[in-house]
Design a protein around this motif. Structure first.
Motif, short mmCIF file in Angstrom:
data_model
loop_
_atom_site.label_atom_id
_atom_site.label_comp_id
_atom_site.label_asym_id
_atom_site.label_seq_id
_atom_site.Cartn_x
_atom_site.Cartn_y
_atom_site.Cartn_z
N MET A 53 0.50 -1.21 0.22
CA MET A 53 -0.38 -0.09 -0.06
C MET A 53 0.74 1.16 -0.25
O MET A 53 0.32 2.14 -0.76
CB MET A 53 -1.14 -0.10 1.27
N THR A 54 2.27 0.76 0.68
CA THR A 54 3.07 2.54 0.55
C THR A 54 3.34 2.55 -0.86
O THR A 54 3.53 3.85 -1.14
CB THR A 54 4.24 2.27 1.69
N TYR A 55 3.82 1.76 -1.24
CA TYR A 55 4.57 2.14 -2.51
C TYR A 55 3.02 2.49 -3.52
O TYR A 55 3.08 3.33 -4.68
CB TYR A 55 5.22 0.83 -2.98
N LEU A 56 2.12 1.79 -3.57
CA LEU A 56 0.59 2.49 -4.32
C LEU A 56 0.90 3.66 -4.24
O LEU A 56 1.12 5.03 -5.28
CB LEU A 56 -0.30 2.05 -3.47
N LEU B 249 2.69 6.24 -2.77
CA LEU B 249 4.08 6.83 -3.65
C LEU B 249 4.05 7.24 -4.95
O LEU B 249 4.45 7.96 -5.31
CB LEU B 249 5.62 5.90 -3.31
N VAL B 250 3.65 5.75 -5.51
CA VAL B 250 3.79 6.03 -7.02
C VAL B 250 2.38 6.82 -7.25
O VAL B 250 2.66 8.03 -8.24
CB VAL B 250 3.26 4.95 -8.23
N LEU C 20 2.46 15.10 -8.56
CA LEU C 20 3.28 15.65 -8.92
C LEU C 20 4.22 16.08 -9.98
O LEU C 20 4.20 17.19 -10.11
CB LEU C 20 4.15 15.46 -7.73
N THR C 21 3.81 14.53 -10.75
CA THR C 21 4.99 15.47 -12.02
C THR C 21 3.42 15.39 -13.08
O THR C 21 4.15 16.77 -14.05
CB THR C 21 5.11 14.01 -12.29
N GLY D 174 13.78 11.87 -7.80
CA GLY D 174 14.36 11.00 -7.09
C GLY D 174 14.72 10.68 -5.24
O GLY D 174 15.29 9.60 -4.65
N VAL D 175 14.24 12.33 -4.93
CA VAL D 175 15.36 12.18 -3.43
C VAL D 175 13.35 11.50 -2.81
O VAL D 175 13.73 10.30 -1.95
CB VAL D 175 14.50 13.42 -2.98
N ILE D 176 12.37 11.36 -3.42
CA ILE D 176 11.33 10.60 -2.32
C ILE D 176 11.32 8.83 -2.99
O ILE D 176 11.05 8.46 -1.94
CB ILE D 176 10.47 10.34 -3.52
#
Length: 105
Positions: free
Chosen positions: A1-4, A6-7, A13-14, A29-31
């Motif tokens: 769930m955390t990676y979902l 983050l993606v 953001l992008t 990259g920092v994230i």
């Protein structure tokens, strides 16, 4: 769930960000770097669990906990940090233990 999460955050953001491509690449990259560091075992000790059939039933009492851990360290060669009793069989004088130990890196 955390990676979902983050993606999804990186995608938002992008797409919505009012920054240049270099700034967006640095931010992404920092994230990713922070997520990698938190998820890696650089700062957190990793524990593994092993199930053990133990026959010295007199050592499973709470007052003999230190003796039990020392005996398990000696017999298994593992750096045992915690022991939980899963099942006690008084007919065969054995106990099924769940042994937590520090994983080797």
């Amino acid at each position: 769930m955390t990676y979902l999460f983050l993606v999804t955050a990186i995608a938002l953001l992008t797409s919505v960000g009012q920054m240049s491509l270099v700034d967006l690449a640095i931010l992404n990259g920092v994230i990713c770097l922070i997520a990698f560091i938190i998820d890696s075992s650089l700062f957190v000790k990793r524990y593994e669990i092993q199930s053990v059939c133990y026959e010295r039933i007199e050592n499973i009492t709470p007052e003999n906990k230190d003796t039990l851990i020392a005996d398990l360290k000696l017999r298994t060669g593992l750096n045992v940090v915690a022991v939980d009793i899963e099942h006690i069989d008084f007919l065969r004088d054995v106990a099924q233990l769940k042994v937590s130990y520090l994983a080797e890196r």
